[in-house]
Design a protein around this motif. Structure first.
Motif, mmCIF file in Angstrom:
data_model
loop_
_atom_site.group_PDB
_atom_site.id
_atom_site.type_symbol
_atom_site.label_atom_id
_atom_site.label_comp_id
_atom_site.label_asym_id
_atom_site.label_seq_id
_atom_site.Cartn_x
_atom_site.Cartn_y
_atom_site.Cartn_z
ATOM 1 N N UNK A 286 0.832 -1.201 0.000
ATOM 2 C CA UNK A 286 0.000 0.000 0.000
ATOM 3 C C UNK A 286 0.869 1.254 0.000
ATOM 4 N N UNK A 287 1.944 1.230 0.765
ATOM 5 C CA UNK A 287 2.837 2.381 0.837
ATOM 6 C C UNK A 287 3.592 2.603 -0.467
ATOM 7 N N UNK A 288 3.987 1.506 -1.137
ATOM 8 C CA UNK A 288 4.948 1.599 -2.237
ATOM 9 C C UNK A 288 4.345 1.328 -3.618
ATOM 10 N N UNK A 289 3.032 1.486 -3.737
ATOM 11 C CA UNK A 289 2.384 1.433 -5.057
ATOM 12 C C UNK A 289 2.705 0.158 -5.838
ATOM 13 N N UNK A 290 2.620 -0.974 -5.183
ATOM 14 C CA UNK A 290 2.930 -2.233 -5.861
ATOM 15 C C UNK A 290 1.811 -2.622 -6.821
ATOM 16 N N UNK A 291 2.208 -2.956 -8.036
ATOM 17 C CA UNK A 291 1.256 -3.329 -9.077
ATOM 18 C C UNK A 291 1.204 -4.827 -9.329
ATOM 19 N N UNK A 292 2.263 -5.540 -8.956
ATOM 20 C CA UNK A 292 2.410 -6.906 -9.460
ATOM 21 C C UNK A 292 2.818 -7.884 -8.360
ATOM 22 N N UNK A 293 2.154 -7.814 -7.205
ATOM 23 C CA UNK A 293 2.535 -8.687 -6.093
ATOM 24 C C UNK A 293 1.956 -10.091 -6.188
ATOM 25 N N UNK A 294 0.641 -10.180 -6.400
ATOM 26 C CA UNK A 294 -0.020 -11.472 -6.296
ATOM 27 C C UNK A 294 0.492 -12.400 -7.402
ATOM 28 N N UNK A 295 0.977 -13.554 -6.976
ATOM 29 C CA UNK A 295 1.665 -14.479 -7.878
ATOM 30 C C UNK A 295 3.164 -14.357 -7.751
ATOM 31 N N UNK A 296 3.628 -13.270 -7.120
ATOM 32 C CA UNK A 296 5.066 -13.067 -6.887
ATOM 33 C C UNK A 296 5.354 -13.028 -5.388
ATOM 34 N N UNK A 356 8.114 -3.749 -9.469
ATOM 35 C CA UNK A 356 6.987 -3.081 -10.128
ATOM 36 C C UNK A 356 6.203 -2.237 -9.127
ATOM 37 N N UNK A 357 6.836 -1.182 -8.630
ATOM 38 C CA UNK A 357 6.187 -0.329 -7.652
ATOM 39 C C UNK A 357 6.590 1.125 -7.812
ATOM 40 N N UNK A 358 6.208 1.951 -6.839
ATOM 41 C CA UNK A 358 6.506 3.379 -6.703
ATOM 42 C C UNK A 358 5.789 4.227 -7.744
ATOM 43 N N UNK A 359 6.065 4.020 -9.017
ATOM 44 C CA UNK A 359 5.427 4.834 -10.062
ATOM 45 C C UNK A 359 4.318 4.066 -10.775
ATOM 46 N N UNK A 360 3.858 2.985 -10.165
ATOM 47 C CA UNK A 360 2.896 2.096 -10.820
ATOM 48 C C UNK A 360 1.499 2.225 -10.212
ATOM 49 N N UNK A 361 0.588 1.388 -10.682
ATOM 50 C CA UNK A 361 -0.774 1.371 -10.152
ATOM 51 C C UNK A 361 -0.792 0.697 -8.792
ATOM 52 N N UNK A 362 -1.326 1.374 -7.793
ATOM 53 C CA UNK A 362 -1.372 0.831 -6.438
ATOM 54 C C UNK A 362 -2.572 -0.105 -6.329
ATOM 55 N N UNK A 363 -2.311 -1.405 -6.508
ATOM 56 C CA UNK A 363 -3.405 -2.370 -6.549
ATOM 57 C C UNK A 363 -4.029 -2.593 -5.172
ATOM 58 N N UNK A 364 -3.247 -2.479 -4.110
ATOM 59 C CA UNK A 364 -3.823 -2.628 -2.769
ATOM 60 C C UNK A 364 -4.797 -1.497 -2.479
ATOM 61 N N UNK A 365 -4.492 -0.286 -2.917
ATOM 62 C CA UNK A 365 -5.425 0.822 -2.718
ATOM 63 C C UNK A 365 -6.613 0.714 -3.664
ATOM 64 N N UNK A 366 -6.360 0.260 -4.883
ATOM 65 C CA UNK A 366 -7.450 0.119 -5.857
ATOM 66 C C UNK A 366 -8.548 -0.790 -5.321
#
Length: 455
Positions: A286-296, A356-366
């Protein structure tokens, strides 16, 4: 999964073209805690920079040793170097030479690692496709700021002579010629970028002679944590994650003791640890705008046990347990060693893929994931509140921009994410909806539970 990852490559590559050369990195300004210099065959001075430590961060001796080890790896003397051919994002692999494969043999090979008995010690990644150098750097340091959450591997800043990287890019494109895989398309993009380094200041320094990025320790013998991620399509990965048992426990109004059916350390250890790891991951992403966590998400096996000779302390030993034909095989000597103790074989989450974070889509916030969390480590909570407060200082801004290579906009995004996370967690704490019952220390016989303060 492929169609969505392909879109990441198509979309992100043109975005980087919009940066001006005024934003290019001046390597002479990189100082950090320590700076190691190397000479490339062409006479360029390459750098390895260990970023300064954030005040109050929980860095272990092993972190310091690993940082030094990473900066002792030399592209031209003691490590083989190969382009990465798998997954989605390009990288240069640092390979340990051995009696069968010398450094010259590794470098001269076609780098088909499936047929080579060499170990990958580190990965050198840049800001291309979904990968972003500040994301890799900040996950390591923010992990330690929050108390070591996610067991993120140590990472340093590294540079490489552009001409050497270009040769490796050519090798990758030759090997992957004709492939339609995401990694092949990404390497073709990198080849184009080498032709116009001025247009890509997130990858090439201001002299346009070096590639820069993050060099990370490569975790070995890890397993995919599919119990947390679940299985299914890439497009619905976050919805799927929120339907898996680990997240359902984290979002449950029941206590850990109710969910585990026990307060005995041996019986509760895996449930509590997994819940802590999942809630820690959600906060970090949530803090670091992670876009691609699930599966990783990965894990490694460890023994957690109580030793009567050290009352009140949780001991931790690495395990060589492994899956064989879908059956868990635990070495008999480990079982024998642990027999006298209250011992549990547990899965420790490892967040090793953080690019895949910081400048990416924040999927936890989405998906408003943090809002649904009902269990958290009190240690993580207190560390986060202190971190949030520190983000309002100029020193913190300077740290993230100078040591972790954030832009002003990226630091502002971190501040906004932290403010939102604080609002969510403090309100849930004050309303009694947030339970601080996942710290394993709470389940050691005779433990004194900490008094809880929401602020």
């Amino acid at each position: 999964m492929k169609s969505l990852v392909l879109s990441k490559i198509v979309v992100i590559a043109p975005m980087t073209l919009s940066f001006s050369t005024a934003l290019a990195l001046n390597l002479s300004e990189l100082r950090g805690d320590a700076r190691t210099e190397y000479r490339s065959p062409q006479g360029l001075t390459e750098l390895c920079v260990i970023s300064k430590k954030y005040p109050g961060g929980k860095y272990k001796n092993g972190d310091i040793e690993k940082e030094r080890q990473l900066c002792a790896y030399n592209f031209y003397t003691n490590m083989g170097i190969c382009p990465k051919y798998n997954s989605t994002n390009p990288a240069i692999l640092m390979l340990q030479p051995n009696a069968k494969y010398s450094k010259p043999a590794i470098d001269a090979s076609n780098c088909n690692l499936d047929k080579m008995e060499v170990k990958t010690e580190a990965k050198f990644k840049q800001s291309i496709t979904c990968s972003h150098t500040p994301s890799i750097l900040s996950y390591y340091h923010v992990s330690r700021i929050l108390g070591g959450v996610g067991r993120v591997p140590p990472t340093v800043i590294r540079t490489m002579d552009k001409s050497i990287h270009q040769r490796l890019t050519v090798k990758a494109n030759n090997y992957l010629r004709g492939s339609r895989e995401e990694i092949a398309q990404a390497w073709r993009i990198f080849a184009d970028w080498h032709k116009s380094p001025r247009l890509h200041p997130n990858v090439f320094d201001n002299s346009q002679t070096q590639v820069f990025g993050a060099l990370s320790d490569n975790v070995k013998n890890e397993e995919k944590y599919m119990e947390v991620s679940g299985r299914g399509s890439y497009e619905t990965r976050y919805e799927r994650f929120m339907k898996q048992a680990p997240f359902l426990r984290v979002s449950s109004a029941q206590s850990v003791a109710q969910l585990a059916g026990s307060t005995n350390f041996k019986n509760v250890a895996q449930t509590a640890l997994q819940m802590k790891d999942v809630s820690d991951m959600i906060l970090l992403d949530t803090l670091l705008n992670q876009q691609d966590r699930i599966g990783n998400i990965h894990y490694k096996f460890y023994w957690y046990y109580l030793d009567p000779q050290n009352p009140g302390k949780i001991q931790r030993d690495k395990s060589d347990a492994e899956w064989v034909n879908e059956q868990l095989v635990v070495p008999p000597q480990e079982t024998q060693k642990m027999a006298p103790y209250q011992a549990a074989l547990v899965k420790e989450m490892v967040l090793k893929d953080n690019d895949c974070g910081i400048s990416k889509t924040n999927m936890m916030r989405k998906y408003s994931v943090l809002e649904k969390v009902r269990h958290m480590s009190y240690q993580t909570y207190r560390n986060f509140l202190a971190f949030h407060q520190s983000l309002n200082t100029q020193d913190s801004r300077d740290y993230f921009q100078q040591e972790l290579l954030f832009s002003s906009a990226e630091f502002a995004s971190l501040q906004q994410n932290a403010a939102k996370a604080r609002q969510i967690l403090v309100e849930k704490c004050q309303s009694g909806q947030l339970k601080f019952d996942v710290d394993l220390e709470n389940y050691v016989p005779g433990a004194n539970l900490p008094s809880v303060s929401c602020l």
